[in-house]
Design a protein around this motif. Structure first.
Motif, PDB file in Angstrom:
ATOM      1  N   ALA A   1       0.841  -1.195   0.000  1.00  0.00           N
ATOM      2  CA  ALA A   1       0.000   0.000   0.000  1.00  0.00           C
ATOM      3  C   ALA A   1       0.877   1.247   0.000  1.00  0.00           C
ATOM      4  CB  ALA A   1      -0.916   0.012   1.215  1.00  0.00           C
TER       5      ALA A   1
ATOM      6  N   THR B   1       1.757   2.029 -13.828  1.00  0.00           N
ATOM      7  CA  THR B   1       1.849   0.962 -12.839  1.00  0.00           C
ATOM      8  C   THR B   1       2.106  -0.370 -13.532  1.00  0.00           C
ATOM      9  OG1 THR B   1      -0.521   0.509 -12.879  1.00  0.00           O
ATOM     10  CG2 THR B   1       0.239   2.146 -11.290  1.00  0.00           C
TER      11      THR B   1
ATOM     12  N   TYR C   1      -2.691  -3.763 -11.627  1.00  0.00           N
ATOM     13  CA  TYR C   1      -3.928  -3.046 -11.364  1.00  0.00           C
ATOM     14  C   TYR C   1      -3.889  -2.443  -9.960  1.00  0.00           C
ATOM     15  CZ  TYR C   1      -8.904  -2.086 -11.218  1.00  0.00           C
ATOM     16  OH  TYR C   1     -10.126  -1.460 -11.128  1.00  0.00           O
ATOM     17  N   GLU C   2      -4.307  -1.191  -9.831  1.00  0.00           N
ATOM     18  CA  GLU C   2      -4.300  -0.518  -8.538  1.00  0.00           C
ATOM     19  C   GLU C   2      -5.598   0.239  -8.311  1.00  0.00           C
ATOM     20  OE1 GLU C   2      -0.976   2.064  -8.009  1.00  0.00           O
ATOM     21  OE2 GLU C   2       0.484   0.508  -8.474  1.00  0.00           O
ATOM     22  N   TYR C   3      -5.957   0.420  -7.048  1.00  0.00           N
ATOM     23  CA  TYR C   3      -7.051   1.293  -6.647  1.00  0.00           C
ATOM     24  C   TYR C   3      -6.441   2.601  -6.189  1.00  0.00           C
ATOM     25  CZ  TYR C   3     -10.067  -2.796  -6.530  1.00  0.00           C
ATOM     26  OH  TYR C   3     -10.776  -3.912  -6.865  1.00  0.00           O
ATOM     27  N   LEU C   4      -7.016   3.724  -6.591  1.00  0.00           N
ATOM     28  CA  LEU C   4      -6.531   5.041  -6.203  1.00  0.00           C
ATOM     29  C   LEU C   4      -7.703   5.827  -5.659  1.00  0.00           C
ATOM     30  CD1 LEU C   4      -4.162   7.114  -6.309  1.00  0.00           C
ATOM     31  CD2 LEU C   4      -5.022   7.775  -8.541  1.00  0.00           C
ATOM     32  N   THR C   5      -7.551   6.341  -4.442  1.00  0.00           N
ATOM     33  CA  THR C   5      -8.576   7.163  -3.804  1.00  0.00           C
ATOM     34  C   THR C   5      -7.990   8.563  -3.654  1.00  0.00           C
ATOM     35  OG1 THR C   5      -9.423   5.270  -2.588  1.00  0.00           O
ATOM     36  CG2 THR C   5     -10.048   7.459  -1.785  1.00  0.00           C
TER      37      THR C   5
END
Length: 48
Positions: free
Chosen positions: A25, A39, A42-46
């Motif tokens: 993280a 990247t 696959y990533e989550y971005l907030t």
């Protein structure tokens, strides 16, 4: 846990990354602007 500091885009984007046995993280800050972040996975971005 392993911790690493990162700087991108002439120091306009900074993050602290950490890796545990189960999770990778990052948390970071960025100056107002437009950035293209590449990247390897696959990533989550907030954005707050």
């Amino acid at each position: 846990m392993s911790i690493q500091a990162n700087e991108y885009f002439d120091c306009n984007v900074k993050s602290i990354a950490f890796q545990t046995a189960r999770l990778a993280a990052t948390v970071g800050v960025m100056e107002v602007g437009e950035y293209t972040l590449g990247t390897e996975a696959y990533e989550y971005l907030t954005v707050v």
